[in-house]
Design an enzyme around this catalytic site. Structure first.
Site, PDB file in Angstrom:
ATOM      1  N   GLY A  85      24.964 -37.077 -11.698  1.00 49.42           N
ATOM      2  CA  GLY A  85      25.695 -36.891 -10.448  1.00 49.42           C
ATOM      3  C   GLY A  85      24.709 -36.855  -9.301  1.00 49.42           C
ATOM      4  O   GLY A  85      23.536 -36.480  -9.462  1.00 49.42           O
ATOM      5  N   GLY A 129      26.227 -36.069  -5.953  1.00 53.92           N
ATOM      6  CA  GLY A 129      27.067 -35.577  -4.853  1.00 53.92           C
ATOM      7  C   GLY A 129      26.427 -34.341  -4.259  1.00 53.92           C
ATOM      8  O   GLY A 129      25.223 -34.103  -4.429  1.00 53.92           O
ATOM      9  N   ASN A 130      27.223 -33.543  -3.592  1.00 52.95           N
ATOM     10  CA  ASN A 130      26.671 -32.395  -2.851  1.00 52.95           C
ATOM     11  C   ASN A 130      25.895 -31.429  -3.741  1.00 52.95           C
ATOM     12  O   ASN A 130      24.795 -31.002  -3.393  1.00 52.95           O
ATOM     13  CB  ASN A 130      27.815 -31.671  -2.129  1.00 52.95           C
ATOM     14  CG  ASN A 130      27.300 -30.513  -1.316  1.00 52.95           C
ATOM     15  OD1 ASN A 130      26.362 -30.654  -0.541  1.00 52.95           O
ATOM     16  ND2 ASN A 130      27.872 -29.343  -1.527  1.00 52.95           N
ATOM     17  N   LYS A 183      42.701 -23.217  -8.266  1.00 52.29           N
ATOM     18  CA  LYS A 183      42.132 -24.559  -8.042  1.00 52.29           C
ATOM     19  C   LYS A 183      43.248 -25.458  -7.540  1.00 52.29           C
ATOM     20  O   LYS A 183      44.428 -25.230  -7.838  1.00 52.29           O
ATOM     21  CB  LYS A 183      41.577 -25.129  -9.350  1.00 52.29           C
ATOM     22  CG  LYS A 183      40.535 -26.188  -9.140  1.00 52.29           C
ATOM     23  CD  LYS A 183      39.202 -25.534  -8.842  1.00 52.29           C
ATOM     24  CE  LYS A 183      38.065 -26.502  -8.700  1.00 52.29           C
ATOM     25  NZ  LYS A 183      36.775 -25.816  -8.767  1.00 52.29           N
TER      26      LYS A 183
HETATM   27  N1  GLU Z   1      34.561 -25.678  -5.654  1.00 52.33           N
HETATM   28  C1  GLU Z   1      33.522 -24.739  -5.886  1.00 52.33           C
HETATM   29  C2  GLU Z   1      33.522 -24.254  -7.326  1.00 52.33           C
HETATM   30  O1  GLU Z   1      33.992 -24.898  -8.232  1.00 52.33           O
HETATM   31  C3  GLU Z   1      33.558 -23.605  -4.865  1.00 52.33           C
HETATM   32  C4  GLU Z   1      34.831 -22.827  -4.814  1.00 52.33           C
HETATM   33  C5  GLU Z   1      34.955 -21.933  -3.602  1.00 52.33           C
HETATM   34  O2  GLU Z   1      34.048 -21.870  -2.814  1.00 52.33           O
HETATM   35  O3  GLU Z   1      36.004 -21.317  -3.494  1.00 52.33           O
HETATM   36  O4  GLU Z   1      32.985 -23.231  -7.622  1.00 52.33           O
END
Ligand code: GLU
Length: 428
Positions: free
Chosen positions: A219, A221-222, A107
């Site tokens: 929320g 958002g997307n 992350k």
């Molecule tokens: N940010 C998204 C998650 O928390 C997607 C991560 C990704 O596609 O690598 O799962």
């Protein structure tokens, strides 16, 4: 309740320790998996439009890459911390393992508020972020993606900077790219749709018809928007949406007991998920405090904003009518509140299973990039549906067979898979 009182990394480690104990994980594996393998902390100088230079703090944390290249989003948030990113990296490892895709967990985060940055400043921030990491990310090492307050345009700036530094074209270096620029059809919708694919399976198991249910979402958002759309498609009715209002620096809940028209609501929402209050009232919404989404008399609660939103302080506000907690966000429920959810017998669909649709589609994006051949949207969503359904069924089957809480069952599957990978590699 502020997120300061709860440390997401301590929560993630506590969840892991419980399961490690439950499955009798060996000491070496346990020690390796309860912390990240690698961490990068750095500063990013950005030339601002007014000629001054601002220094931002950035992180990229790779929790584990035994099953494949590390994978996970990059968040832009003013309250970002190392420990939040550590927890999120760890959850990514479990997420990729539970849907059984050949990727590890990572992350990234930047302490910033994109509301206050111009397009040019955001572009320079994205490029600066990649300049700090170009040697340790890439298609075969660590593959970023969008997350809180980042989107396809940020991914493309990052890709362009990486390709400029390395020389050549590496579309599989990052996912969530715009369609037509290496992005996959369906990626924007994937996390939200995935949530509803697993919800559909849970409802089937519980013998409840989707068209007889109502939901409240935190929320807009997307993730939340696409979940809301798909939930409506399967027949559900959304009675409440809670979102952050950036102008007032507080959250509000928008309630319409007749049901919220999702498309109309989206049309009055900005890119970061703030809803126009006056227009919402014109649409027949009542406006309540930010936590009121919890106490609506609905069947399904969908926290799809940030971590640490359901805590011991507010968990009792959850209405008696709630049957299912569908975790769209990462880590929305603190462990003490989780105990209450369990005691109350609310059926939990845990975060890293429920919201795995995003990373699953990211994996499909990488596959398409590597083949340089792009699938139709239906094909992508079909494959997504198959993966999410299989993962849900495996977790629910184990939960039933061993009489486990759904979160624990998901953990048992993921941790066992990752433990097996580190052992097969001979790391421990
Ligand atoms: N940010 C998204 C998650 O928390 C997607 C991560 C990704 O596609 O690598 O799962």
């Amino acid at each position: 309740m502020s997120s300061k009182s709860y440390n997401p990394y301590a929560n993630a480690q506590a969840q892991f320790d419980r399961v490690a104990e439950m499955i009798g994980l060996e000491q070496g594996v346990r020690e390796l998996l309860r912390q990240p393998m690698r961490e990068y902390h750095f500063t990013i100088p950005v030339r601002m439009d007014d000629g001054t230079t601002k220094i931002f703090k950035g992180f990229r944390i790779q929790h584990n890459d035994a099953r494949g290249p590390a994978k996970g989003g990059i968040r832009f948030h003013p309250q970002e911390t190392e420990d939040t990113v550590r927890a999120l990296a760890m959850w990514m490892t479990w997420k990729c393992a539970v849907v059984d895709i050949p990727l590890g967990g990572a992350k990234g985060g930047v302490v910033c508020d994109p509301h206050n940055l111009t397009e040019g400043e955001q572009e320079r921030l994205c490029r600066g972020y990649v300049r700090q990491l170009s040697k340790v990310i890439g298609p075969w090492n660590d593959v970023p993606a969008p997350d809180v307050m980042t989107s396809g345009k940020h991914m493309l700036w990052m890709l362009d900077e990486f390709e400029t530094i390395v020389g050549g074209r590496y579309p599989g270096m990052i996912t969530g790219k715009p369609v037509g620029m290496g992005g996959s059809l369906g990626r924007t919708e994937a996390t939200g749709y995935g949530l509803i694919y697993v919800l559909r399976e849970a409802l089937k198991e519980l013998g409840i018809k989707p068209e007889d249910t109502t939901a409240s979402i935190q929320g807009f958002g997307n993730v939340a928007r696409h979940a809301a759309k798909m939930y409506q498609t399967i027949g559900g009715k959304i009675l409440a949406v809670s979102c952050w209002d950036n102008a007032d620096k507080k959250a509000y809940t928008f309630v319409n007991k007749e049901g919220i028209d999702v498309e109309a609501m989206i049309s009055i929402t900005d890119t970061y998920g703030s809803i126009d209050k006056e227009k919402a009232m014109d649409m027949g919404c009542e406006i309540l405090d930010g936590e009121a989404w919890l106490e609506q008399d609905v069947d399904i609660l969908i926290p799809a904003a940030l971590e640490n939103q359901i805590t011991l302080v507010n968990v009792d506000r959850i209405s008696k009518s709630v049957k299912i907690l569908l975790e769209g966000a990462n880590g929305p429920t603190t462990p003490d509140a989780d105990d209450v959810i369990k005691q109350r017998g609310i059926f939990l669909i845990p975060d890293f299973l429920a919201n795995a649709g995003g990373v699953t589609c990211s994996y499909f994006e990488q596959v398409q990039c590597n083949m340089n051949y792009y699938w139709e949207k239906d094909e992508v969503l079909d494959k997504l549906n198959t993966k999410m359904t299989a993962a849900y069924k495996a977790v629910s089957e184990l939960a039933k067979r061993r009489n486990l809480y759904m979160r624990d069952a998901a953990y048992v599957i993921s941790v066992s898979r990752v433990a097996q990978a580190v052992k097969m590699r001979g790391w421990v």
